[in-house]
Design a protein around this motif. Structure first.
Motif, PDB file in Angstrom:
ATOM      1  N   LEU A  80     -21.959  31.720-140.750  1.00  0.00           N
ATOM      2  CA  LEU A  80     -20.805  30.974-140.365  1.00  0.00           C
ATOM      3  C   LEU A  80     -20.536  30.556-139.048  1.00  0.00           C
ATOM      4  O   LEU A  80     -19.939  29.738-138.846  1.00  0.00           O
ATOM      5  N   LEU A  81     -20.656  31.600-138.285  1.00  0.00           N
ATOM      6  CA  LEU A  81     -20.463  31.251-136.949  1.00  0.00           C
ATOM      7  C   LEU A  81     -21.497  30.122-136.275  1.00  0.00           C
ATOM      8  O   LEU A  81     -20.793  29.429-135.528  1.00  0.00           O
ATOM      9  N   VAL A  82     -22.645  30.043-136.679  1.00  0.00           N
ATOM     10  CA  VAL A  82     -23.436  28.915-136.273  1.00  0.00           C
ATOM     11  C   VAL A  82     -23.107  27.564-136.983  1.00  0.00           C
ATOM     12  O   VAL A  82     -22.653  26.774-136.220  1.00  0.00           O
ATOM     13  N   VAL A  83     -22.605  27.615-138.205  1.00  0.00           N
ATOM     14  CA  VAL A  83     -22.122  26.295-138.809  1.00  0.00           C
ATOM     15  C   VAL A  83     -20.925  25.923-138.230  1.00  0.00           C
ATOM     16  O   VAL A  83     -20.658  24.639-138.042  1.00  0.00           O
ATOM     17  N   LEU A  84     -20.110  26.895-137.935  1.00  0.00           N
ATOM     18  CA  LEU A  84     -18.564  26.426-137.370  1.00  0.00           C
ATOM     19  C   LEU A  84     -18.855  25.919-135.886  1.00  0.00           C
ATOM     20  O   LEU A  84     -18.045  25.209-135.492  1.00  0.00           O
ATOM     21  N   ALA A  85     -19.828  26.579-135.255  1.00  0.00           N
ATOM     22  CA  ALA A  85     -19.965  25.992-133.777  1.00  0.00           C
ATOM     23  C   ALA A  85     -20.657  24.660-134.005  1.00  0.00           C
ATOM     24  O   ALA A  85     -20.196  23.533-133.349  1.00  0.00           O
ATOM     25  N   TRP A  86     -21.541  24.673-134.913  1.00  0.00           N
ATOM     26  CA  TRP A  86     -22.200  23.028-135.003  1.00  0.00           C
ATOM     27  C   TRP A  86     -21.352  22.198-135.411  1.00  0.00           C
ATOM     28  O   TRP A  86     -21.482  20.931-135.036  1.00  0.00           O
ATOM     29  N   ASN A  87     -20.293  22.323-136.446  1.00  0.00           N
ATOM     30  CA  ASN A  87     -19.617  21.366-136.766  1.00  0.00           C
ATOM     31  C   ASN A  87     -18.214  21.002-136.018  1.00  0.00           C
ATOM     32  O   ASN A  87     -17.310  20.072-136.451  1.00  0.00           O
ATOM     33  N   GLY A  88     -18.160  21.774-134.922  1.00  0.00           N
ATOM     34  CA  GLY A  88     -17.124  21.398-133.865  1.00  0.00           C
ATOM     35  C   GLY A  88     -15.783  22.093-134.479  1.00  0.00           C
ATOM     36  O   GLY A  88     -14.796  21.815-134.030  1.00  0.00           O
ATOM     37  N   LEU A 120      -9.945  35.181-133.825  1.00  0.00           N
ATOM     38  CA  LEU A 120     -11.479  35.156-133.453  1.00  0.00           C
ATOM     39  C   LEU A 120     -11.324  36.278-132.083  1.00  0.00           C
ATOM     40  O   LEU A 120     -12.457  36.640-132.239  1.00  0.00           O
ATOM     41  N   TRP A 121     -10.607  35.887-131.235  1.00  0.00           N
ATOM     42  CA  TRP A 121     -10.933  36.803-130.182  1.00  0.00           C
ATOM     43  C   TRP A 121     -10.458  38.340-130.295  1.00  0.00           C
ATOM     44  O   TRP A 121     -11.303  39.153-129.737  1.00  0.00           O
ATOM     45  N   LEU A 122      -9.663  38.681-131.232  1.00  0.00           N
ATOM     46  CA  LEU A 122      -9.620  40.090-131.496  1.00  0.00           C
ATOM     47  C   LEU A 122     -10.698  40.609-132.328  1.00  0.00           C
ATOM     48  O   LEU A 122     -11.129  41.642-132.012  1.00  0.00           O
ATOM     49  N   ALA A 123     -11.290  39.934-133.275  1.00  0.00           N
ATOM     50  CA  ALA A 123     -12.492  40.175-133.947  1.00  0.00           C
ATOM     51  C   ALA A 123     -13.639  40.398-132.928  1.00  0.00           C
ATOM     52  O   ALA A 123     -14.351  41.329-132.955  1.00  0.00           O
ATOM     53  N   ALA A 124     -13.703  39.565-131.816  1.00  0.00           N
ATOM     54  CA  ALA A 124     -14.856  39.742-130.861  1.00  0.00           C
ATOM     55  C   ALA A 124     -14.467  40.928-129.822  1.00  0.00           C
ATOM     56  O   ALA A 124     -15.449  41.746-129.671  1.00  0.00           O
ATOM     57  N   ILE A 125     -13.155  41.358-129.530  1.00  0.00           N
ATOM     58  CA  ILE A 125     -12.893  42.403-129.023  1.00  0.00           C
ATOM     59  C   ILE A 125     -13.376  43.829-129.504  1.00  0.00           C
ATOM     60  O   ILE A 125     -13.964  44.670-129.365  1.00  0.00           O
ATOM     61  N   GLU A 184     -14.737  25.010-127.114  1.00  0.00           N
ATOM     62  CA  GLU A 184     -15.532  25.568-126.008  1.00  0.00           C
ATOM     63  C   GLU A 184     -15.311  27.083-125.782  1.00  0.00           C
ATOM     64  O   GLU A 184     -16.074  27.870-125.648  1.00  0.00           O
ATOM     65  N   LEU A 185     -13.834  27.238-125.545  1.00  0.00           N
ATOM     66  CA  LEU A 185     -13.572  28.497-125.171  1.00  0.00           C
ATOM     67  C   LEU A 185     -13.888  29.466-126.478  1.00  0.00           C
ATOM     68  O   LEU A 185     -14.001  30.724-126.357  1.00  0.00           O
ATOM     69  N   ASP A 186     -13.720  29.047-127.843  1.00  0.00           N
ATOM     70  CA  ASP A 186     -14.176  29.691-128.871  1.00  0.00           C
ATOM     71  C   ASP A 186     -15.444  30.368-128.985  1.00  0.00           C
ATOM     72  O   ASP A 186     -15.748  31.227-129.530  1.00  0.00           O
ATOM     73  N   LEU A 187     -16.532  29.435-128.375  1.00  0.00           N
ATOM     74  CA  LEU A 187     -17.853  30.062-128.514  1.00  0.00           C
ATOM     75  C   LEU A 187     -18.135  31.189-127.806  1.00  0.00           C
ATOM     76  O   LEU A 187     -18.989  32.035-128.061  1.00  0.00           O
ATOM     77  N   VAL A 188     -17.065  31.522-126.818  1.00  0.00           N
ATOM     78  CA  VAL A 188     -17.330  32.836-126.066  1.00  0.00           C
ATOM     79  C   VAL A 188     -17.135  34.184-127.049  1.00  0.00           C
ATOM     80  O   VAL A 188     -18.103  34.913-127.056  1.00  0.00           O
ATOM     81  N   PRO A 189     -16.129  34.074-127.746  1.00  0.00           N
ATOM     82  CA  PRO A 189     -16.185  35.267-128.775  1.00  0.00           C
ATOM     83  C   PRO A 189     -17.252  35.194-129.772  1.00  0.00           C
ATOM     84  O   PRO A 189     -17.632  36.065-130.342  1.00  0.00           O
ATOM     85  N   ALA A 190     -17.460  33.681-130.398  1.00  0.00           N
ATOM     86  CA  ALA A 190     -18.335  33.772-131.300  1.00  0.00           C
ATOM     87  C   ALA A 190     -19.986  34.253-130.973  1.00  0.00           C
ATOM     88  O   ALA A 190     -20.442  34.739-131.727  1.00  0.00           O
ATOM     89  N   ILE A 191     -20.009  33.742-129.825  1.00  0.00           N
ATOM     90  CA  ILE A 191     -21.440  34.243-129.033  1.00  0.00           C
ATOM     91  C   ILE A 191     -21.408  35.730-128.994  1.00  0.00           C
ATOM     92  O   ILE A 191     -22.440  36.501-129.218  1.00  0.00           O
TER      93      ILE A 191
END
Length: 188
Positions: free
Chosen positions: A82-90, A161-166, A94-101
């Protein structure tokens, strides 16, 4: 022992979750909002199945080594895909990519750490915080999917998303700290 078979109910639920992943990803990749709504419904079912398979395994005494292996794999496949698909489909800014990665890297790192420690007979137990981490990841990605369907969810999506990343990074640091003596070669 029936609980150790591939066809036990908890294991079938876990396998069902794995089989839903490409369907959910394809639905999200289409860019079609009604299909995104279907993806969200299937994703919610997959997320609930993460709790259900474990509950049934404990309740029916059908826990098995196979199930203990498959369940975290199913979680990581679902979240990673899902992280890959959600990044791919926009769906991510750009800032959301930080916690996703950060989430993706930690999940891969901890899996590798478990693989490294396995032959050394070191078991990396799942902590309560790591279980909460998975739940927060699942909720956060659900909100990201929902965001395109219901206007005004951007802030909630970003916070989740940021809480999940933390939580994800924090539990990764905990696992790494616990494994540190084994990484140095000390077998204490």
């Amino acid at each position: 022992m029936h609980g150790s078979t591939l066809t036990s109910l908890p294991n079938l639920i876990t396998i069902g979750r794995i089989l839903l992943i490409p369907v959910i990803c394809w639905l999200l990749a289409t860019g079609n909002l009604p299909l995104r709504a279907v993806a969200l419904a299937l994703y919610a079912a997959a997320a609930v199945s993460d709790w259900l398979d474990g509950y049934l395994a404990r309740r029916l005494k059908l826990g098995s080594p196979l199930g203990r292996m498959l369940d975290p794999i199913a979680d990581k496949l679902l979240i990673g895909a899902l992280l890959v698909v959600l990044a791919w489909n926009g769906s991510f800014s750009e800032l959301d990519l930080v916690p996703a990665i950060a989430i993706l890297l930690r999940e891969i790192f901890v899996s590798g750490l478990r693989e490294f420690l396995g032959p050394r007979n070191v078991v990396v137990h799942v902590t309560t915080l790591a279980k909460w981490k998975t739940m927060v990841q699942l909720v956060a990605l659900g909100i990201v999917i929902l965001e395109a369907l219901v206007p005004g969810w951007r802030l909630a999506s970003d916070i989740a998303l940021w809480l999940a990343a933390i939580l994800t990074v924090w539990t990764g640091v905990q696992y790494f700290a616990g494994a540190w003596p084994h990484l140095l070669g000390d077998q204490k």
